[in-house]
Design a protein around this motif. Structure first.
Motif, short mmCIF file in Angstrom:
data_model
loop_
_atom_site.label_atom_id
_atom_site.label_comp_id
_atom_site.label_asym_id
_atom_site.label_seq_id
_atom_site.Cartn_x
_atom_site.Cartn_y
_atom_site.Cartn_z
N TYR A 59 -1.40 -20.16 -16.43
CA TYR A 59 -1.38 -21.62 -16.81
C TYR A 59 -1.97 -22.51 -15.77
O TYR A 59 -1.87 -21.98 -14.60
CB TYR A 59 0.31 -21.89 -16.87
CG TYR A 59 0.94 -21.19 -17.99
CD1 TYR A 59 1.77 -20.04 -17.82
CD2 TYR A 59 0.83 -21.74 -19.31
CE1 TYR A 59 2.21 -19.37 -18.81
CE2 TYR A 59 1.56 -21.17 -20.38
CZ TYR A 59 2.40 -20.19 -20.13
OH TYR A 59 2.79 -19.56 -21.18
N LEU A 60 -2.12 -23.56 -15.94
CA LEU A 60 -2.32 -24.59 -15.18
C LEU A 60 -1.27 -24.91 -14.19
O LEU A 60 -0.24 -25.07 -14.77
CB LEU A 60 -2.93 -25.84 -15.82
CG LEU A 60 -3.55 -27.16 -15.07
CD1 LEU A 60 -4.73 -26.79 -14.27
CD2 LEU A 60 -3.60 -28.34 -15.80
N ASP A 61 -1.56 -24.92 -12.87
CA ASP A 61 -0.29 -25.02 -12.15
C ASP A 61 0.65 -26.58 -12.57
O ASP A 61 1.80 -26.33 -12.44
CB ASP A 61 -0.68 -25.24 -10.57
CG ASP A 61 -1.03 -24.28 -9.76
OD1 ASP A 61 -1.72 -24.25 -8.66
OD2 ASP A 61 -0.98 -23.06 -10.41
N SER A 62 -0.02 -27.47 -12.72
CA SER A 62 0.73 -28.48 -13.21
C SER A 62 1.74 -28.62 -14.57
O SER A 62 2.50 -29.34 -14.72
CB SER A 62 -0.09 -29.87 -13.45
OG SER A 62 -0.84 -29.69 -14.50
N VAL A 63 1.44 -27.31 -15.39
CA VAL A 63 2.11 -27.19 -16.65
C VAL A 63 3.22 -26.11 -16.21
O VAL A 63 3.90 -25.72 -17.37
CB VAL A 63 1.28 -27.25 -17.54
CG1 VAL A 63 0.43 -28.42 -17.82
CG2 VAL A 63 0.46 -25.88 -17.78
N LYS A 64 3.19 -25.38 -15.34
CA LYS A 64 3.93 -24.05 -15.06
C LYS A 64 5.44 -24.47 -15.07
O LYS A 64 5.78 -25.47 -14.79
CB LYS A 64 3.82 -23.27 -13.92
CG LYS A 64 2.29 -22.62 -14.01
CD LYS A 64 2.13 -21.99 -12.65
CE LYS A 64 0.55 -21.07 -12.58
NZ LYS A 64 0.49 -20.80 -11.13
N GLY A 65 6.28 -23.57 -15.98
CA GLY A 65 7.56 -23.90 -16.35
C GLY A 65 7.64 -24.86 -17.35
O GLY A 65 8.90 -25.22 -17.73
N ARG A 66 6.75 -25.63 -18.05
CA ARG A 66 6.80 -26.59 -18.97
C ARG A 66 6.21 -26.26 -20.26
O ARG A 66 6.76 -26.53 -21.28
CB ARG A 66 6.40 -28.02 -18.46
CG ARG A 66 7.18 -28.64 -17.19
CD ARG A 66 6.62 -30.02 -17.15
NE ARG A 66 5.37 -30.12 -16.73
CZ ARG A 66 4.59 -30.76 -17.12
NH1 ARG A 66 4.71 -31.52 -18.42
NH2 ARG A 66 3.26 -30.83 -17.01
N PHE A 67 5.12 -25.39 -20.07
CA PHE A 67 4.23 -25.28 -21.35
C PHE A 67 4.52 -23.53 -21.49
O PHE A 67 4.31 -22.88 -20.54
CB PHE A 67 2.83 -25.54 -21.14
CG PHE A 67 2.57 -27.12 -21.34
CD1 PHE A 67 3.48 -28.06 -21.01
CD2 PHE A 67 1.19 -27.59 -21.20
CE1 PHE A 67 3.23 -29.34 -21.25
CE2 PHE A 67 0.90 -28.63 -21.36
CZ PHE A 67 2.06 -29.77 -21.37
N THR A 68 4.34 -23.12 -22.74
CA THR A 68 4.37 -21.79 -22.90
C THR A 68 3.36 -21.38 -24.05
O THR A 68 3.50 -22.32 -25.19
CB THR A 68 5.85 -21.24 -23.64
OG1 THR A 68 6.81 -21.68 -22.57
CG2 THR A 68 5.78 -19.92 -23.86
N ILE A 69 2.40 -20.62 -23.62
CA ILE A 69 1.43 -20.17 -24.70
C ILE A 69 2.01 -18.87 -25.32
O ILE A 69 2.52 -17.96 -25.04
CB ILE A 69 -0.09 -19.95 -24.31
CG1 ILE A 69 -1.15 -19.79 -25.19
CG2 ILE A 69 0.00 -18.66 -23.27
CD1 ILE A 69 -2.47 -19.88 -24.55
N SER A 70 1.72 -19.05 -26.90
CA SER A 70 2.20 -17.73 -27.46
C SER A 70 1.28 -17.43 -28.59
O SER A 70 0.42 -18.33 -28.99
CB SER A 70 3.62 -17.81 -27.93
OG SER A 70 3.92 -18.83 -28.83
N THR A 71 1.07 -15.98 -29.12
CA THR A 71 0.28 -15.83 -30.31
C THR A 71 1.11 -15.28 -31.49
O THR A 71 2.24 -14.74 -31.27
CB THR A 71 -0.88 -14.91 -29.82
OG1 THR A 71 -0.40 -13.68 -29.56
CG2 THR A 71 -1.73 -15.70 -29.01
N ASP A 72 0.62 -15.56 -32.65
CA ASP A 72 0.98 -14.59 -33.84
C ASP A 72 -0.19 -13.93 -34.43
O ASP A 72 -1.00 -14.62 -34.98
CB ASP A 72 1.82 -15.49 -34.71
CG ASP A 72 2.16 -14.64 -36.07
OD1 ASP A 72 1.61 -13.71 -36.25
OD2 ASP A 72 2.86 -15.47 -36.70
N ASN A 73 -0.53 -12.59 -33.82
CA ASN A 73 -1.51 -12.03 -34.20
C ASN A 73 -1.85 -11.80 -35.66
O ASN A 73 -2.95 -11.57 -36.30
CB ASN A 73 -1.71 -10.58 -33.49
CG ASN A 73 -1.74 -10.78 -32.20
OD1 ASN A 73 -2.36 -11.79 -31.73
ND2 ASN A 73 -1.13 -9.81 -31.15
#
Length: 119
Positions: A59-73
């Motif tokens: 993650y970009l440092d400024s979004v760590k702890g606030r944004f979550t990336i996930s996938t549905d393969n």
């Protein structure tokens, strides 16, 4: 021909949440990476979050702890859950995928979706 279609942007108040989706259509043999970028007026493009084919996430440092990336393969879809949004998160968000399809390995982009954080 692979296409990436984004959805989920909009207007939200500071502290609010949004979830972006990016679905890849077409015949995909392998996904090497999926990521989200953003571009704000007067600023350089930033990579917000990335997930590689072997599951590594950054993650970009400024979004760590606030944004979550996930996938549905099963759906070839990548998501970006954005919580505790701040005005400085306002930007057009683009998904990107590096993948191998019938034409070989290529770099694909979504159409972009506007995220506006404002009271």
């Amino acid at each position: 021909q692979v296409q990436l279609v984004e959805s989920g942007g909009g207007l939200v108040q500071p502290g609010g949440s949004l979830r972006l989706s990016c679905a890849a259509s077409g015949t995909i043999f392998r996904l090497y990476s999926q990521c989200w970028y953003r571009l704000a007026p007067g600023k350089q493009r930033e990579m917000v979050a990335i997930v590689t084919g072997n599951g590594n996430i950054n993650y970009l440092d400024s979004v760590k702890g606030r944004f979550t990336i996930s996938t549905d393969n099963s759906k070839n879809t990548v998501y970006l859950q954005m919580d505790n949004l701040k005005s400085e998160d306002t930007a057009v968000y683009y998904c990107n995928a590096v993948l191998r399809d019938v034409n070989g390995t290529g770099d694909y982009w979504g159409q972009g979706t506007q995220v506006t954080v404002s009271s």
